[in-house]
Design a protein around this motif. Structure first.
Motif, mmCIF file in Angstrom:
data_model
loop_
_atom_site.group_PDB
_atom_site.id
_atom_site.type_symbol
_atom_site.label_atom_id
_atom_site.label_comp_id
_atom_site.label_asym_id
_atom_site.label_seq_id
_atom_site.Cartn_x
_atom_site.Cartn_y
_atom_site.Cartn_z
ATOM 1 N N ALA A 325 0.790 -1.007 -0.092
ATOM 2 C CA ALA A 325 -0.013 -0.080 0.079
ATOM 3 C C ALA A 325 0.796 1.197 -0.123
ATOM 4 O O ALA A 325 0.475 2.179 -0.710
ATOM 5 N N LEU A 326 2.075 1.171 0.786
ATOM 6 C CA LEU A 326 2.816 2.370 0.920
ATOM 7 C C LEU A 326 4.020 2.498 -0.037
ATOM 8 O O LEU A 326 4.396 3.913 -0.208
ATOM 9 N N THR A 327 4.382 1.665 -0.516
ATOM 10 C CA THR A 327 5.764 1.629 -1.273
ATOM 11 C C THR A 327 5.526 1.117 -2.828
ATOM 12 O O THR A 327 6.229 1.278 -3.677
ATOM 13 N N ARG A 328 4.623 0.322 -3.064
ATOM 14 C CA ARG A 328 4.403 -0.594 -4.308
ATOM 15 C C ARG A 328 3.114 -0.089 -5.102
ATOM 16 O O ARG A 328 2.968 -0.519 -6.360
ATOM 17 N N SER A 329 2.238 1.137 -4.521
ATOM 18 C CA SER A 329 1.257 1.473 -5.291
ATOM 19 C C SER A 329 1.310 2.584 -6.176
ATOM 20 O O SER A 329 1.955 3.551 -5.806
ATOM 21 N N PHE A 330 0.578 2.597 -7.101
ATOM 22 C CA PHE A 330 0.207 3.742 -8.094
ATOM 23 C C PHE A 330 -0.650 4.780 -7.240
ATOM 24 O O PHE A 330 -1.003 4.506 -6.295
ATOM 25 N N ALA A 331 -0.769 6.024 -7.787
ATOM 26 C CA ALA A 331 -1.553 6.933 -7.339
ATOM 27 C C ALA A 331 -2.852 6.590 -6.915
ATOM 28 O O ALA A 331 -3.541 7.087 -6.416
ATOM 29 N N ALA A 343 9.956 -4.552 -9.555
ATOM 30 C CA ALA A 343 10.959 -3.655 -8.655
ATOM 31 C C ALA A 343 10.908 -2.366 -8.947
ATOM 32 O O ALA A 343 10.527 -1.758 -10.110
ATOM 33 N N MET A 344 10.432 -1.694 -7.569
ATOM 34 C CA MET A 344 9.860 -0.297 -7.974
ATOM 35 C C MET A 344 10.991 0.555 -8.627
ATOM 36 O O MET A 344 10.829 1.700 -8.866
#
Length: 652
Positions: A325-331, A343-344
């Motif tokens: 939710a906090l590091t892998r999600s789009f807007a 990989a982000m």
């Protein structure tokens, strides 16, 4: 007596059959109640141990939606559910049981050779049962209950004819399951598909008090216990390398429904240790994994924690949520490319895919978010829920037909693609049957003293234990405010907790026209503890601003948000034929409507561009000047339909 009075009386009499099974139980993953007819007499004499939740949800029957986009979406799905024919979904179940089918089978994933390899035949029936159960709980419309009882009766006939608790629609029938359990090489995801049938029967039993659904479910559950009991732990873990949905959640729910220890044991065995153990140690090893294979099993981890008290399961679920939710999600709140985590650091290589943000993933992330929130009521969970609800779930439905998306990618100039009514039946068609008939389940929550207002949706909630009704009137998100009014049998002390979203710099609260509280702490709750009187009026005023958002690895690729809303460039219909966004084959996302198209470009500093957006006369409509000087119209992404759009912009 008005229609609403009749509806209220019907709900009241039906709810006399309900009792809580414990403050931690999530009914069908969503509610903290269970019908006495289902669970009052556990198979074991002792009450199942339970990890209590901090909060409880309200029964959906105690929440009423008022006019607005969420109620419209619900009505569209209700109409679609009532158009579908149960006998067509039951076709292959009857064939596998040696019974003559009563109607032709549906197309797409349910029968077409193109999708034989995934073995998802029958998943639609499970989702359909869940959708009808949620619709019935929300509306008291007997037509949904009648369909549930009919389908369950047909499945019971299949069990009797086959002499087995297993009901399935796979072309190879029970042989596919036997081969999979033996460890033979197979194609497809049979446990994933069966999970939908289990879940539909569970929801039917718990939400509609369908005794025949409960009987079929328990026979299916006992079949699962017997079919897998000879597997070693190592062989079971090997089997779990194939997608299996939320089978651990189902068996934990069955344990809560019955008290049968075998079900809890199987819930633990269905918990994929290769995924759980790194997460429990706060290790993110998700790169390259199929996203929606993981999310349902994580929902199950949280449920198994509630059934066992083993904090390893809880820690794994909480860390997974945090990283996704906090590091892998789009807007938008969605995640993934072509159904997989990436990989982000490679964000710029994936963000513009036409196959981003699988809608099923958003559906399941909201289930996980809600389950975690009940134990740990932090505003950050509610903030993510709100963002994904608007920009993922509400945005997924065609407002004109009620059909739903599979992917909601950000390829500039692409468009949303929706399933056909009878020839697609994607996984996201199934979750779409559920998404829009359960909006009322996460607006309000409570503990013994406080009522939480998490979402700003026109609605009302009845708190019977307090003799209270709270009615919410709002034009949100067109206006950054909401008004709540109490209807009380007598003056009552209640702590009203209003979410101060992270996207609002301040939150101001007025009671009966007088300022009562001011919050400068975004991402928190404003608590108002007082003895409320009948007619007391509470107003919450927030601040919505345009913000530029980007991933750390790609600061020059920007999305614009307004409060919780993702703004999308509305780029028109040039080159698009009417109806070309209703498609059959989800594998061809990116190929449909793929004529050359050059989207507008933007230049400048990201936040300066955000500040340059200009409001138009229509609510929630903005314009920005593109690099060539032409205006670009931006509107909320959930309002985009039947035209090209852009949600992320490469800034020069």
């Amino acid at each position: 007596m008005t229609v609403e009075d009749v509806r209220t009386k019907s709900r009241s009499s039906r709810r006399q059959f309900f009792a809580t099974v414990g403050t931690g139980a999530l009914l069908a993953g969503w509610m903290a109640i269970a019908p006495r007819g289902v669970s009052a007499q556990p198979l074991q004499q002792s009450t199942p141990p339970l990890v209590p939740t901090t909060l409880q949800p309200f029964d959906m029957a105690d929440v009423t939606l008022s006019k607005g986009p969420f109620l419209h979406a619900q009505r569209m799905t209700e109409a679609y559910l009532l158009k579908l024919q149960p006998d067509r979904m039951l076709h292959n179940f009857r064939v596998n049981a040696g019974l003559k089918p009563k109607a032709a089978v549906y197309g797409g994933w349910e029968s077409e050779a193109t999708w034989d390899d995934i073995n998802c035949h029958g998943h639609t029936l499970g989702h359909y049962l869940s959708g009808c159960a949620l619709a019935y709980r929300s509306t008291s419309d007997k037509r949904f209950k009648d369909r549930i009882d009919y389908i369950a009766g047909e499945l019971a006939a299949c069990q009797q004819a086959s002499g087995s608790g297993l009901v399935c629609a796979f072309p190879k029938g029970p042989q596919l399951m036997a081969a999979h359990i033996r460890g033979d090489k197979i194609t497809g995801v049979p446990w994933y598909t069966l999970h939908k049938v289990y879940a539909g029967l569970r929801d039917a039993a718990l939400l509609t008090d369908s005794s025949v659904s409960r009987d079929v479910l328990l026979k299916l559950a006992d079949w699962g216990v017997a079919a897998t009991q000879s597997l070693s732990d190592a062989d079971f873990e090997t089997m779990l390398a194939t997608e299996h949905g939320g089978m651990n959640e189902i068996y934990a729910d069955l344990y809560f429904m019955t008290g049968k220890p075998d079900y809890r044991t199987l819930a633990k065995r269905f918990s994929h240790k290769a995924i759980m153990e790194p997460l429990a140690r706060s290790h993110d090893e998700l790169d390259g994994l199929h996203a929606n294979t993981q999310v349902p099993k994580i929902v199950g981890f949280q449920r198994v924690y509630e059934a066992t008290g083993d904090e390893t399961y809880r820690d794994a679920a909480a860390f997974f949520w945090k990283t996704v939710a906090l590091t892998r999600s789009f807007a938008s709140g969605g995640h993934g490319d072509n159904e997989h985590f990436f990989a982000m650091a490679d964000f710029d290589s994936h963000v513009f895919s036409a196959k981003g943000s699988e809608t099923c993933c958003q559906h399941n992330m909201l289930k996980l978010t809600r389950a975690l929130f009940l134990h740990d009521p932090r505003a950050s969970y509610a903030d993510y829920y709100e963002r994904t609800l608007y920009n993922g779930i509400l945005a997924s439905q065609d407002p004109d037909t009620g059909m739903a998306t599979y992917f909601q990618g950000a390829r500039p100039g692409y468009m949303k693609l929706y399933h056909t009514p009878e020839d697609s039946f994607w996984c996201c068609t199934g979750t779409g049957m559920e998404n829009h008939v359960k909006y009322r389940d996460s607006i309000y929550f409570h503990d013994d003293r406080a009522l939480y207002v998490n979402l700003f949706i026109p609605s009302s909630v009845t708190w019977k234990a307090k003799g209270a009704v709270l009615t919410q009137s709002t034009a949100f998100p067109e206006e950054p405010a909401t008004t709540l009014r109490w209807t009380l049998q007598q003056p009552t002390e209640i702590a009203l907790r209003l979410r101060h979203p992270r996207w609002s710099r301040t939150a101001t609260v007025l009671i009966n026209g007088q300022q009562a509280a001011q919050s400068d702490d975004p991402g928190s709750y404003v608590e108002l503890l007082r003895t409320w009187k009948n007619g007391d009026r509470v107003e919450l005023r927030l601040v919505m601003e345009v913000t530029a958002e980007s991933a750390p690895a790609a600061p020059s690729i920007v999305a614009f948000t307004y409060g919780p809303l993702l703004l999308a460039g509305a780029l028109g219909k040039a080159g698009l034929a009417p109806g070309s966004d209703i498609v059959v084959n989800e594998r061809k996302y990116g190929d449909y409507n793929n004529a050359p198209f050059t989207p507008p470009t933007l230049a400048g500093e990201p936040q300066e561009l955000a500040n340059a957006l200009r409001r138009q006369d229509r609510p929630l409509e903005f314009t920005i000047v593109s690099k060539d000087g032409s205006p670009v119209r931006l509107i909320p992404y959930h309002r985009i339909a039947h035209e090209r759009y852009a949600t992320y912009w490469p800034i020069t």
